[in-house]
Design a protein around this motif. Sequence first.
Motif, PDB file in Angstrom:
ATOM      1  N   HIS A  40     -37.313   5.095  57.906  1.00  8.39           N
ATOM      2  CA  HIS A  40     -36.218   4.408  57.225  1.00  8.39           C
ATOM      3  C   HIS A  40     -35.485   5.358  56.277  1.00  8.39           C
ATOM      4  O   HIS A  40     -36.056   6.338  55.798  1.00  8.39           O
ATOM      5  CB  HIS A  40     -36.739   3.205  56.439  1.00  8.39           C
ATOM      6  CG  HIS A  40     -37.222   2.098  57.305  1.00  8.39           C
ATOM      7  ND1 HIS A  40     -38.492   2.073  57.846  1.00  8.39           N
ATOM      8  CD2 HIS A  40     -36.597   0.969  57.751  1.00  8.39           C
ATOM      9  CE1 HIS A  40     -38.641   0.977  58.580  1.00  8.39           C
ATOM     10  NE2 HIS A  40     -37.508   0.288  58.539  1.00  8.39           N
ATOM     11  N   ILE A  41     -34.220   5.042  56.010  1.00 10.33           N
ATOM     12  CA  ILE A  41     -33.412   5.803  55.056  1.00 10.33           C
ATOM     13  C   ILE A  41     -32.648   4.838  54.167  1.00 10.33           C
ATOM     14  O   ILE A  41     -32.410   3.684  54.531  1.00 10.33           O
ATOM     15  CB  ILE A  41     -32.411   6.746  55.768  1.00 10.33           C
ATOM     16  CG1 ILE A  41     -31.439   5.938  56.643  1.00 10.33           C
ATOM     17  CG2 ILE A  41     -33.138   7.805  56.586  1.00 10.33           C
ATOM     18  CD1 ILE A  41     -30.307   6.778  57.218  1.00 10.33           C
ATOM     19  N   ARG A  42     -32.304   5.312  52.993  1.00  7.03           N
ATOM     20  CA  ARG A  42     -31.502   4.495  52.090  1.00  7.03           C
ATOM     21  C   ARG A  42     -30.063   4.401  52.607  1.00  7.03           C
ATOM     22  O   ARG A  42     -29.480   5.391  53.053  1.00  7.03           O
ATOM     23  CB  ARG A  42     -31.501   5.092  50.691  1.00  7.03           C
ATOM     24  CG  ARG A  42     -32.785   4.817  49.926  1.00  7.03           C
ATOM     25  CD  ARG A  42     -32.753   5.465  48.579  1.00  7.03           C
ATOM     26  NE  ARG A  42     -33.876   5.028  47.759  1.00  7.03           N
ATOM     27  CZ  ARG A  42     -34.450   5.756  46.816  1.00  7.03           C
ATOM     28  NH1 ARG A  42     -33.991   6.979  46.580  1.00  7.03           N
ATOM     29  NH2 ARG A  42     -35.456   5.277  46.124  1.00  7.03           N
ATOM     30  N   GLU A  43     -29.520   3.197  52.530  1.00  5.22           N
ATOM     31  CA  GLU A  43     -28.144   2.966  52.998  1.00  5.22           C
ATOM     32  C   GLU A  43     -27.161   3.441  51.933  1.00  5.22           C
ATOM     33  O   GLU A  43     -27.287   3.108  50.762  1.00  5.22           O
ATOM     34  CB  GLU A  43     -27.933   1.480  53.269  1.00  5.22           C
ATOM     35  CG  GLU A  43     -26.659   1.166  54.041  1.00  5.22           C
ATOM     36  CD  GLU A  43     -25.426   1.135  53.157  1.00  5.22           C
ATOM     37  OE1 GLU A  43     -24.433   1.806  53.524  1.00  5.22           O
ATOM     38  OE2 GLU A  43     -25.448   0.467  52.115  1.00  5.22           O
ATOM     39  N   SER A  44     -26.169   4.213  52.333  1.00  2.39           N
ATOM     40  CA  SER A  44     -25.177   4.734  51.390  1.00  2.39           C
ATOM     41  C   SER A  44     -23.749   4.558  51.875  1.00  2.39           C
ATOM     42  O   SER A  44     -22.807   4.585  51.070  1.00  2.39           O
ATOM     43  CB  SER A  44     -25.440   6.224  51.127  1.00  2.39           C
ATOM     44  OG  SER A  44     -25.411   6.959  52.347  1.00  2.39           O
TER      45      SER A  44
END
Length: 422
Positions: free
Chosen positions: A211-215
């Motif tokens: 997962h990755i942080r949404e930006s």
Amino acid sequence: MPDFPQSMISLEEAREIVLSHIKALPAEKVGILDALGRVAASPCSSDIDVAPFAHSAMDGFCMSSEQLEPASADEPVDLKVIAEVPAGGTYESRIGQDECVRIMTGAALPQAADTVVKYEVVGIVSGDGKPGSVVSFTAPSAPGANIRAAGEEAHAGDVVLEAGDVIHAAGMGCLASCGVLEVEAFRRPRVAIMATGSELVEPDAMPGPGHIRESNSFAMAACALDAGAIPTRLPLVADTFEGLHRAVTEAAADYDMVITTGGAANGDFDFIKQVVADAGEVLMTQVNMRPGKAQTFGFVNGTPVFGLPGNPAAAFCGFQMLVRPALRKMQGYRALAFPQIEAAVTRDIRMKDTRRIYLRATYVKTGEGTYEVTPADNQSSGLFGVIQRSNCMAVVPEGGGGAKAGDMLTCILLDAPEELVV
């Protein structure tokens, strides 16, 4: 799944498709302070002469210019100060041949006077310069000197703001002085922004494996805000046709524009093209540009929908080149494209991609008055920081030839308003 156009078109064709299908939003009446930076939808007129009377442009003494015609350094003209007119006051009486009136900045000019001599060049013969004093003049003063005429800004009934004009800060003062406290301005578009991707988590969450942080949605919301729109970040959407279909159709019913990021390419989990085609009409899907080849545009329930790529630089480039002009047209702006300059590139650029390349770059003005542009070293489409440190996009023409140091490249100025003429 429904069909949709899959041919790659030029950026110029893409922009023409977008802008030919976008119309200005209806107007709304707003207070002048809320209209700052917006476009007037109807003309505004003054209800009085502005200024309503002739008044002094500075502190000094007023009289008829004829009284001072013989004045010189060798033979000064001495006049008695018979009255003082402060701002907000008036003097209605006669001014004699050997008399003058002390007057303050902004004060109404007596009818008998047609010139003002500023206080600093007037000699004091007796007294303190106030009523009862005698003052001396060593030069003539032309009719109208140091006077702001009645109606200098506008006459009653004059149009002071045309439909289509952008309302700037100085316009606030002009409108207020003309008695205009509300204006009709084109409505600011309400924009729904949603990021798609099952790998995304909110920025306040700690990403787990895969997962990755949404930006993207934050950057696109900021871009929309900068373009004058009213953005709303909607919840993250997982990579399913059903979930994206529901999110897009619901947003299209409530907003003036819908922007998604991610899922714009041709992968197994890229659904924005199919969603727009199923719920409405797709007008384009691919643009000859790098970054940002995958650009979906169409309509759902009459609402424009942009499906931008998931890579940050691709989404940013697509927004600035296609979405921002659309948002500006919806608000009635006439200038829709960023200004451009020609700049000499400072190093060789090797590119094998045959698409038109938009390099994140920085331009500077040289001492000779020409421009130089330096592309960022890292052109990864996954980076926002490079864009933050750039002030332009340097355009390498399609064909795959790249560029050599000293070649002139067109630079799109991201730090300049569209109205700027270069």
